[in-house]
Design an enzyme around this catalytic site. Sequence first.
Site, mmCIF file in Angstrom:
data_model
loop_
_atom_site.group_PDB
_atom_site.id
_atom_site.type_symbol
_atom_site.label_atom_id
_atom_site.label_comp_id
_atom_site.label_asym_id
_atom_site.label_seq_id
_atom_site.Cartn_x
_atom_site.Cartn_y
_atom_site.Cartn_z
ATOM 1 N N ASP A 67 0.812 -1.218 0.000
ATOM 2 C CA ASP A 67 0.000 0.000 0.000
ATOM 3 C C ASP A 67 0.842 1.264 0.000
ATOM 4 O O ASP A 67 2.065 1.214 0.154
ATOM 5 C CB ASP A 67 -0.963 -0.011 1.207
ATOM 6 C CG ASP A 67 -0.282 -0.389 2.519
ATOM 7 O OD1 ASP A 67 0.949 -0.372 2.580
ATOM 8 O OD2 ASP A 67 -1.008 -0.698 3.482
ATOM 9 N N ASN A 136 -7.719 -2.431 14.116
ATOM 10 C CA ASN A 136 -9.111 -2.749 13.753
ATOM 11 C C ASN A 136 -9.193 -3.963 12.823
ATOM 12 O O ASN A 136 -10.235 -4.237 12.253
ATOM 13 C CB ASN A 136 -9.796 -1.529 13.122
ATOM 14 C CG ASN A 136 -9.098 -1.061 11.848
ATOM 15 O OD1 ASN A 136 -8.169 -1.721 11.369
ATOM 16 N ND2 ASN A 136 -9.539 0.059 11.299
ATOM 17 N N HIS A 138 -7.354 -4.381 10.058
ATOM 18 C CA HIS A 138 -7.022 -4.163 8.646
ATOM 19 C C HIS A 138 -5.728 -4.873 8.258
ATOM 20 O O HIS A 138 -4.832 -5.056 9.071
ATOM 21 C CB HIS A 138 -7.035 -2.673 8.258
ATOM 22 C CG HIS A 138 -5.894 -1.835 8.741
ATOM 23 N ND1 HIS A 138 -6.074 -0.636 9.392
ATOM 24 C CD2 HIS A 138 -4.548 -1.987 8.632
ATOM 25 C CE1 HIS A 138 -4.898 -0.100 9.653
ATOM 26 N NE2 HIS A 138 -3.958 -0.903 9.216
ATOM 27 N N GLU A 143 -9.767 -1.700 5.121
ATOM 28 C CA GLU A 143 -10.426 -1.333 6.366
ATOM 29 C C GLU A 143 -11.699 -2.157 6.566
ATOM 30 O O GLU A 143 -12.337 -2.573 5.590
ATOM 31 C CB GLU A 143 -10.787 0.154 6.333
ATOM 32 C CG GLU A 143 -9.578 1.086 6.245
ATOM 33 C CD GLU A 143 -8.880 1.299 7.591
ATOM 34 O OE1 GLU A 143 -8.831 0.343 8.401
ATOM 35 O OE2 GLU A 143 -8.380 2.410 7.816
#
Length: 242
Positions: A67, A136, A138, A143
């Site tokens: 990313d 979270n 990811h 996400e």
Amino acid sequence: MNIRILNSREDLNATAATVIASLLLSKPQAMLGLATGSTPIGIYRHLADMYRKGQVSFAHAYSVNLDEYVGLAPEHPQSYRSFMNEHLFQHIDIPISHTRVPNGDALDLTAECAAHEQAILDHGPVDLQLLGIGHNGHIGFNEPGHSLTGATHVVDLKERTRSANARFFGDIDAVPRQAVTMGVGTILKAKQIMLVAFGAEKADIIRQALTGPVTTECPASLLQCHPDVLILLDQEAGGWFK
Ligand code: GLP
């Protein structure tokens, strides 16, 4: 999934680096899927040491990163391209032309996403994808949500992710609001996946991802569907696993 709990963070870094080095010994032209964040820094330090000692070479390897932030030029100090150069590429013998980090500053981000997928097709598939995990759940910058996108795409970052990454920027307002990320489909096409996590603050999300339901609300849980996943945890992140 093969889950290993290592005694120390140092052991964990050394084990992960050895997995990558062993792959390169058996397949020098392997394609590595690489990650950023705090988690891989120690692994990259070990790999650089192994290279200096003549134990591994990256001269024929390819790499593709998960990313990149949208809007940051590759030269920006907080870009993931800068991170990779600083923590790994400048210390080893991989030709920079063999490395690909998405260009988050591309004028045509749709074309950039397609180019990222094409690079994986050209030199891949990814032999080993290294992953960290966000608080979270990811992976890359995929996400949690009602749905996930399979291929490389542009994603809006959650506030939790932006605030977790503000430590690198000094100020949350400086953290980009979007990123280009490999999709979960792209990630799952890797032949082998190695997810690494350390610290008590990752214990809950790791337990959810590995033992909870497979759900887009925890993107890392989709790894349960992959046939060859190695999970490396330290005692703090993996103490719940007996
Ligand atoms: C970042 C990256 C992820 C990384 C995660 C965890 O936002 N996009 O690839 O795994 O957050 O980062 P850290 O290792 O710093 O906890």
